[in-house]
Scaffold this active site. Structure first.
Site: not given
Ligand code: AMP
Ligand code: TRP
Length: 369
Positions: A150, A235, A232
């Site tokens: 980041k 968002k 990956k």
């Molecule tokens: P965030 O979008 O960063 O708030 O992530 C929320 C949850 O989703 C966390 O547990 C991340 O590890 C999981 N997560 C985010 N992106 C992925 C992805 N591409 N595949 C699997 N899990 C994900």
């Protein structure tokens, strides 16, 4: 298994030592029920920074629901303090907090079974974060891959991005959580939390259990970007075509699947290492339909990848439509959303206060002996 895969697997096991996995639902649930001397508590969080995509859903939210329905003691935190580590438009953030609450409810998070709450409503998160920050080192935090990623793209790096994982550790430790279901990108943050537990317990006596990360199998815990299968699904990716969001319309989904980057081989075969693009689509298809990747490849043997993308699009659209409709319905019930968040915060504060009083006493902030 060839020797390079074998080495990779061993390396993965060493790296993830003391983390537990999620290979099968049953064994996973029994793993969660088996804790040391600390009562079991499952904790996880998600930032209200945009709509949930399929990576969040399968890597995190669907698993929280399974744990909740399996009778685990679950908490789910809308991590708004984390979200302002990067600039947020205040009105949009308020809307996103409601939208995330509605989405989690629509995905089956049940506020009668799970403590669903907004992080900023519980002041002890920030307080414990400070104490833990005083027990971390700059070198350790600077070493974390998410910080490096980041901060690399920023000219001025906000301190919040740096302290982010300490706040995450505070979230987990505040409730003396024993298990944390997350996607693979969060593993290093959990390792930091484990290290902080060790440091704190060694210095002040047993205060926190060491939280175990529960990470799904490699393909599920890291669904890939539809635009660049090396990355990956995220968002924060600037290109919305890289992810499928639960609020996407069937037309959006069809368009995104059609544009999904695959490779120059037209057959539908599953090999996440040599064919990450098409394998990612097969993984999504498999997760939604319950069919194995082998079954899917067999059923699609007459199709080329172009036609297969349309099949996947249809499966996705059909499966997420009920969730999308529920989100729209719940979003219209403002009072209900307020009530859910208020009651969640009350329950969370009750637990947080107890831990925080104990920490204050141990650190020396109170006169209690
Ligand atoms: P965030 O979008 O960063 O708030 O992530 C929320 C949850 O989703 C966390 O547990 C991340 O590890 C999981 N997560 C985010 N992106 C992925 C992805 N591409 N595949 C699997 N899990 C994900
Ligand atoms: N940092 C996590 C993410 O971006 C969200 C999060 C905040 C979290 N607090 C948490 C996850 C505590 C697990 C436990 O995905």
């Amino acid at each position: 298994m060839n020797s390079s895969n074998f080495t990779k697997t061993i390396f993965e096991c060493m790296r993830l030592k003391s983390l537990c996995f999620w290979p099968l639902r049953k064994s996973f649930c029994s793993e969660v029920h088996r804790t040391d001397s600390w009562p079991q508590r499952v904790f996880s969080g998600i930032q209200p920074t945009g709509a949930i995509h399929l990576g969040n859903y399968f890597g995190a939210v669907a698993r929280w629901r399974e744990l909740q329905d399996g009778g685990a003691n679950t908490m789910c935190c809308i991590a708004d303090l984390h979200s302002i580590t990067l600039p947020q438009e205040p009105l949009q953030l308020k809307k996103n907090i409601y939208q995330m609450t509605a989405t989690l409810l629509a995905c089956g998070i049940d506020p009668e079974k799970t403590i669903l709450f907004q992080q900023s409503q519980v002041p002890q998160h920030a307080e414990l974060c400070w104490v833990l920050a005083c027990h971390s080192t700059m070198a350790r935090l600077a070493h974390l891959p998410q910080f490096r990623e980041k901060s690399a793209s920023l000219k001025e790096v906000p301190v919040g991005i740096y302290v982010y994982p300490v706040l995450q550790a505070a979230d987990i430790l505040l409730y003396r959580s024993t298990h944390v279901p997350v996607g693979e990108d969060q593993v290093q943050h959990l390792q930091l939390a484990q290290q902080l537990v060790k440091t704190f317990n060694n210095r002040y006596g047993p205060t926190f259990p060491s939280p175990k990360a529960i990470v799904g199998d490699h393909t599920v815990s890291r669904l890939r970007s539809l635009r660049d299968p090396q990355k990956k699904m995220s968002k924060s990716d600037a290109d919305p075509r890289s992810r499928i969001e639960l609020m996407d319309s069937p037309a959006d989904i069809r368009e995104k699947c059609k544009k999904a980057v695959t490779d120059f081989t037209s057959a539908v075969t599953f090999n996440p290492v040599s064919r990450p693009g098409v394998s990612n689509l097969i993984t999504i298809h498999s997760l939604l339909s319950g069919l194995s990747p082998e079954d899917i490849c067999r059923d699609s043997s007459g199709l080329d990848t172009g036609r297969y993308k349309l099949v996947v699009a249809e499966v996705i659209a059909k499966n997420i439509a009920p969730i999308r409709e529920k989100v729209i319905h719940i979003m219209s019930k403002h009072q209900y959303l307020d009530d859910v968040l208020e009651s969640g915060a009350e329950k969370a504060v009750r637990i947080a206060r107890e831990t925080w009083n104990d920490v204050k006493n141990k650190v020396g902030f109170t006169y209690l002996l």
